[in-house]
Structure formats: C-alpha cells, structure tokens
Design a protein around this motif. Structure first.
Motif, short mmCIF file in Angstrom:
data_model
loop_
_atom_site.label_atom_id
_atom_site.label_comp_id
_atom_site.label_asym_id
_atom_site.label_seq_id
_atom_site.Cartn_x
_atom_site.Cartn_y
_atom_site.Cartn_z
N VAL A 1 37.76 46.34 74.25
CA VAL A 1 38.76 45.80 73.63
C VAL A 1 39.65 45.02 74.56
CG1 VAL A 1 40.69 46.47 71.98
CG2 VAL A 1 38.43 47.61 71.70
N GLY A 2 40.11 43.91 74.11
CA GLY A 2 41.15 43.14 74.69
C GLY A 2 40.55 42.49 75.94
N THR A 3 39.19 42.22 76.11
CA THR A 3 38.79 41.37 77.01
C THR A 3 37.60 40.51 76.24
OG1 THR A 3 36.87 43.09 77.63
CG2 THR A 3 39.07 43.18 78.87
N TRP A 4 36.96 39.66 77.08
CA TRP A 4 35.72 38.97 76.76
C TRP A 4 34.68 39.44 77.30
CZ3 TRP A 4 34.62 36.10 72.70
CH2 TRP A 4 33.42 35.30 72.85
N TYR A 5 34.05 40.31 76.68
CA TYR A 5 32.76 41.19 77.23
C TYR A 5 32.99 41.69 78.63
CZ TYR A 5 30.09 39.27 73.61
OH TYR A 5 29.36 38.89 72.39
N GLY A 6 33.96 42.38 78.68
CA GLY A 6 34.37 43.32 79.92
C GLY A 6 35.40 42.22 80.90
N GLU A 7 35.22 40.93 80.69
CA GLU A 7 36.17 40.02 81.53
C GLU A 7 37.54 39.78 80.88
OE1 GLU A 7 35.86 37.30 84.82
OE2 GLU A 7 34.13 38.50 83.89
N PRO A 8 38.55 39.96 81.91
CA PRO A 8 39.85 39.96 81.28
C PRO A 8 40.15 38.44 80.94
CG PRO A 8 40.17 40.62 83.64
CD PRO A 8 38.67 40.70 83.20
N VAL A 9 40.75 38.05 79.70
CA VAL A 9 41.26 36.64 79.50
C VAL A 9 42.19 36.38 80.43
CG1 VAL A 9 41.84 35.44 77.34
CG2 VAL A 9 40.63 37.46 76.98
N PHE A 10 43.19 36.80 80.61
CA PHE A 10 44.14 36.48 81.34
C PHE A 10 44.16 37.07 82.81
CE2 PHE A 10 45.85 36.27 76.95
CZ PHE A 10 46.03 34.96 77.16
N LYS A 11 43.46 36.51 83.99
CA LYS A 11 43.28 36.82 85.19
C LYS A 11 44.71 37.24 85.95
CE LYS A 11 38.64 34.85 85.19
NZ LYS A 11 37.99 35.75 84.56
N THR A 12 45.62 36.49 85.75
CA THR A 12 46.66 36.48 86.42
C THR A 12 47.80 37.42 85.92
OG1 THR A 12 47.91 34.58 85.50
CG2 THR A 12 46.43 34.20 87.45
N ILE A 13 47.60 37.75 84.76
CA ILE A 13 48.62 38.89 84.43
C ILE A 13 48.25 40.46 84.38
CG2 ILE A 13 49.81 39.48 82.15
CD1 ILE A 13 49.48 36.60 81.30
N PRO A 14 49.16 41.10 84.84
CA PRO A 14 48.68 42.51 84.99
C PRO A 14 48.27 43.25 83.75
CG PRO A 14 50.89 42.03 86.00
CD PRO A 14 50.53 41.02 85.17
N LYS A 15 47.54 44.07 83.73
CA LYS A 15 46.77 44.92 82.85
C LYS A 15 47.96 45.53 81.66
CE LYS A 15 42.29 46.69 81.92
NZ LYS A 15 41.12 47.47 82.19
N ASP A 16 48.84 45.98 82.51
CA ASP A 16 49.86 46.61 81.34
C ASP A 16 50.90 45.84 80.87
OD1 ASP A 16 51.02 46.15 83.83
OD2 ASP A 16 52.04 48.09 83.89
N LYS A 17 51.02 44.45 81.22
CA LYS A 17 51.93 43.58 80.79
C LYS A 17 51.55 43.13 79.12
CE LYS A 17 54.69 39.57 81.84
NZ LYS A 17 55.96 39.62 81.25
#
Length: 153
Positions: free
Chosen positions: A109-125
């Motif tokens: 959830v919140g990713t695209w098949y485990g890959e973060p959509v926004f790579k430069t933004i911290p996970k908790d933001k």
C-alpha cells in the motif's frame, strides 16, 4: 253651453317670503392646522424617525460585531474539523486500497509494486493526493458535486 267639470288649477307660485338666495361665493375648506403647526409636526415626526433610525443602526452594528466575533471564534474549530475529515478520508482510501489489492502479489500500500512513487520524499511525510486521487473510491456523482463538473442525466 259650456260646463266645467273640475275646478281650474292654480299656477305654482313662489313661497311666501320668496326663494332663498343662490350661494355662488367660494367657500374655503375647513382648516384643521395652521401652517406653522404643520411645519412643527413635520419637524417633530422627522426627528423621532431619525432617532429610531439611529437606534436601529446602532443595533445592527452591534449584531455585526457579534457575528464577526462568533465567526472568528469558530473558524479554528471548523478548520480542525475539515482537516480531521480530510485525514479520515485518506485513511479510508488507504484501507480500501489494501482491501482491493490484498490478492495481488508484491503489492504494498502506498507504493507501486513495492517501489516508492516519490523517491526523494521521506516515508513519513504526507504527500497530498490530487482531487481525483482523493475521490477515487467514491461515486462519480459525489466527486462531480464537489467539483465544477456538470452531471449529464
């Protein structure tokens, strides 16, 4: 031979003492107030009216101040409620995504098949979703009501 069967009628005559004189002179209307009394009455009524108007303006001004103060007091509460409902909808969207994609292998959830959509933004933001992403799990009718889209029947 001339026989008269009824007595002769007498001609109509004026009443004794004669007829009354015909009134032809102008008779002015009866006056109830003099000019100065009417001006004084107008001034008095206008003064009372202006005083009542002034009292009404003061009351309206007081009511406007009170309503403005009430709006200023309740505004932070309304903002907090709006933000709370916004976050609740984001959570509902996340839970709905988790429910829909639970059988898809490798989906996080919140990713695209485990890959973060926004790579430069911290996970908790918090990344604010677009309008369509926010209303993704609602009826089109509800989304259209909150946007400028005209519904076609």
């Amino acid at each position: 031979i001339f026989i008269m069967s009824s007595p002769a009628k007498l001609q109509d005559l004026p009443p004794k003492g004669g007829y009354q004189n015909i009134p032809f002179k102008r008779v002015p209307a009866k006056t109830y107030f003099k000019g100065w009394q009417m001006i004084a009455g107008y001034a008095g009524i206008s003064t009372v009216g202006l005083f009542l108007y002034w009292l009404n303006v003061k009351e309206n001004h007081r009511n406007e101040i009170e309503m403005r103060s009430a709006r200023n007091v309740i505004y932070p509460l309304l903002l907090a409620e709006r933000d709370r409902e916004y976050l609740k909808q984001l959570r509902r969207n996340r839970d709905e995504e988790a429910e829909l994609m639970k059988n898809v292998e490798g989906w996080e959830v919140g990713t695209w098949y485990g890959e973060p959509v926004f790579k430069t933004i911290p996970k908790d933001k918090l990344v604010e979703p677009t309008f369509q992403e926010f209303y993704v799990h609602t009826d089109y009718k509800h989304m259209a009501q909150r946007s400028d889209v005209k519904l076609m029947n």
